[in-house]
Write a protein that holds these residues in place. Structure first.
Motif, PDB file in Angstrom:
ATOM      1  N   ASN A  34       0.820  -1.236   0.000  1.00  0.00           N
ATOM      2  CA  ASN A  34       0.000   0.000   0.000  1.00  0.00           C
ATOM      3  C   ASN A  34       0.845   1.274   0.000  1.00  0.00           C
ATOM      4  O   ASN A  34       0.599   2.189   0.785  1.00  0.00           O
ATOM      5  N   ARG A  35       1.794   1.332  -0.889  1.00  0.00           N
ATOM      6  CA  ARG A  35       2.670   2.504  -0.905  1.00  0.00           C
ATOM      7  C   ARG A  35       2.705   3.203  -2.268  1.00  0.00           C
ATOM      8  O   ARG A  35       3.658   3.906  -2.588  1.00  0.00           O
ATOM      9  N   GLY A  36       1.656   3.001  -3.062  1.00  0.00           N
ATOM     10  CA  GLY A  36       1.616   3.639  -4.377  1.00  0.00           C
ATOM     11  C   GLY A  36       1.413   5.149  -4.271  1.00  0.00           C
ATOM     12  O   GLY A  36       0.933   5.657  -3.258  1.00  0.00           O
ATOM     13  N   THR A  37       1.769   5.841  -5.343  1.00  0.00           N
ATOM     14  CA  THR A  37       1.532   7.285  -5.430  1.00  0.00           C
ATOM     15  C   THR A  37       0.129   7.512  -5.997  1.00  0.00           C
ATOM     16  O   THR A  37      -0.214   6.941  -7.035  1.00  0.00           O
ATOM     17  N   PRO A  38      -0.680   8.367  -5.317  1.00  0.00           N
ATOM     18  CA  PRO A  38      -2.041   8.592  -5.841  1.00  0.00           C
ATOM     19  C   PRO A  38      -2.010   9.356  -7.162  1.00  0.00           C
ATOM     20  O   PRO A  38      -1.266  10.319  -7.300  1.00  0.00           O
ATOM     21  N   SER A  39      -2.795   8.914  -8.097  1.00  0.00           N
ATOM     22  CA  SER A  39      -2.845   9.567  -9.406  1.00  0.00           C
ATOM     23  C   SER A  39      -3.644  10.856  -9.307  1.00  0.00           C
ATOM     24  O   SER A  39      -4.660  10.909  -8.627  1.00  0.00           O
ATOM     25  N   GLN A  40      -3.186  11.862 -10.014  1.00  0.00           N
ATOM     26  CA  GLN A  40      -3.956  13.109 -10.110  1.00  0.00           C
ATOM     27  C   GLN A  40      -4.897  13.044 -11.317  1.00  0.00           C
ATOM     28  O   GLN A  40      -5.720  13.919 -11.514  1.00  0.00           O
ATOM     29  N   THR A  41      -4.731  12.030 -12.140  1.00  0.00           N
ATOM     30  CA  THR A  41      -5.471  11.950 -13.406  1.00  0.00           C
ATOM     31  C   THR A  41      -6.612  10.944 -13.344  1.00  0.00           C
ATOM     32  O   THR A  41      -7.707  11.206 -13.829  1.00  0.00           O
TER      33      THR A  41
END
Ligand SMILES: Cc1cc2nc3c(=O)[nH]c(=O)nc-3n(C[C@H](O)[C@H](O)[C@H](O)COP(=O)(O)O)c2cc1C
Length: 420
Positions: A34-41
């Motif tokens: 659970n360490r992904g970067t949240p998408s802005q898109t």
């Protein structure tokens, strides 16, 4: 832990696994972090970033096999915060960089493909979960830190067209993983009570069509998916993970031995790269002794060992085992040829140099389960850096309860509200 040179053990000999030739048999087990970067898109999606590149390359060794964390094949397949999938351009770019970093260290990497089925929730996946049947999990969904636990939703019973649709999503994700991200293969997560296992287990799957009622029918989704994946990317790049003794996510199916022997045998007939079996002693919530006691009281389950399933796996398909292996118990079974390789989970979390430590008999660090599941303010802690490590001892044996800290409440990253 033993303290001697093990470099002559069979664990450190070569092995052909599908399209790749390993130079040793110590494998990184799939580990959701659970360490992904949240998408802005793309709402409610995450992608792998520089931290993932570092994490996987720390664990890469020449000729060693890594299996990624479970990677959702679609938004509907996703059920936790911070999990990078395999269905957006950002995810494709991120995973390409991860696989390239592992290849730069002469390692190999398979991508574990995942569909959570009824264990997801509309607040994460955007719509009502899909499953083999409409029975919800009892109790509350507590999979995302920062959310108040709410009851699991009653899933939608998948139609025949929807089964084909989801299989196509697996195929699309597998092609993205192999052809675009250059992974060496894909491992389908068909264990631990997720979508495919929701078809396997008779207490969940009450369908009356050709996907329910009998052993062959309950395995049909998995077997036909395997065939489609082999056709799409080649059988030597396809693998499956199975849990013949799984209890997690309320999997209480009967006919365990004949059904999972059938699964192993049918998958092996396709000459897939490997089948990855989870040991009966391992459980996400119970200690080893409690898990084994639960299995002993399960009706019609007499042989509590992986032996019948291992026997059903025929060459060229290899058998990888996982669950409760450490620096003491990892030598004998491989030497006897009971299985071909061992996947380590928790010890690979806390020992990025696990392969070297096992080879030289160095002690292993114990893992800190409070850092297992992000997101955290500093996602590197317990992931790529371990400032306060201690060595493991006998008290570490048989511990489990992986999910104890999932609502531990350290922090949360807000996600956009789920769409109806
Ligand atoms: C933090 C954590 C995350 C996990 N995530 C996954 C996963 O994404 N997919 C999966 O198949 N198993 C998952 N597992 C199970 C591990 O792959 C492995 O089977 C289990 O930890 C037992 O092996 P071990 O005793 O070496 O830890 C996870 C386990 C842990 C501790």
């Amino acid at each position: 832990m033993s303290n001697c040179d093990h470099s002559s053990s069979k664990l450190f000999t070569a092995l052909e696994v599908g399209a790749v030739r390993l130079s040793h048999r110590v494998v990184l087990a799939p580990l959701t972090r659970n360490r992904g970067t949240p998408s802005q898109t793309f709402e409610r999606t995450w992608y792998p970033d520089a931290l993932h590149i570092l994490y996987y390359s720390q664990r890469a060794t020449p000729g060693g096999l890594l299996i990624t964390e479970a990677v959702p094949v679609s938004l509907l397949a996703s059920g936790s915060l911070g999990i990078p999938g395999m269905f957006t351009p950002e995810q494709r770019e991120g995973w390409s960089r991860v696989s390239s970093a592992v290849h730069n260290k002469d390692g190999f990497i398979f991508c574990q493909l995942w569909h959570q089925g009824r264990t997801t929730h509309s607040r994460l996946s955007g719509s009502r979960p899909w499953s083999s049947f409409s029975i919800p999990i009892q109790g509350n969904s507590h999979r995302a830190k920062g959310f108040e636990p709410v009851p699991y939703e009653a899933p939608h019973e998948m139609t025949l067209d929807e089964i084909v649709q989801v299989q196509n999503e697996y195929v699309t994700a597998a092609k993205m993983a192999i052809e675009e991200c250059k992974f060496d293969g894909i491992e389908v997560h068909a264990a631990n009570g997720y979508l495919l296992d929701q078809f396997h287990h008779s207490n969940i799957n009450h369908r009356s069509d050709e996907y329910g009622i009998s052993i062959e029918n309950r395995c049909r989704f998995t077997i036909t998916l395997a065939q489609k994946l082999c056709d799409a990317v080649g059988s030597d790049r396809v693998a499956f993970r199975l849990a013949p003794f799984g209890l997690f996510n309320e999997t209480r199916g009967e006919e365990r031995e004949p059904q999972w022997v059938y699964l192993c045998s049918e998958l092996s007939k396709l000459s897939i790269a490997y089948i990855h079996l989870i040991e009966p002693r391992f459980d996400e919530l119970q200690s080893e002794s409690d898990k084994l006691a639960s299995l002993h009281s399960t009706p019609n389950l007499h042989d509590i060992s992986l032996a019948p399933y291992q026997k059903a796996i025929k060459s060229p398909t290899k058998c990888i085992v996982a669950g409760g292996y450490d620096g003491d118990n990892c030598w004998e079974g491989i030497e006897k040829g009971e299985y071909d390789a061992i996947a380590f989970g928790r010890y690979f979390v806390s020992n990025e140099d696990l392969v070297g430590r096992l080879r030289t008999g160095k002690p292993l660090y114990r893992c800190d389960r409070s850092t297992f599941y992000g997101p955290f303010p500093d996602n590197a802690l317990g992931y790529t850096i371990h400032p306060h490590r201690e060595f493991a001892d006998q008290t570490d044996k048989g511990q489990s309860q992986l999910f104890k800290m999932i609502n531990g409440g350290i922090v949360d990253s807000a996600i956009p509200a789920a769409k109806g």
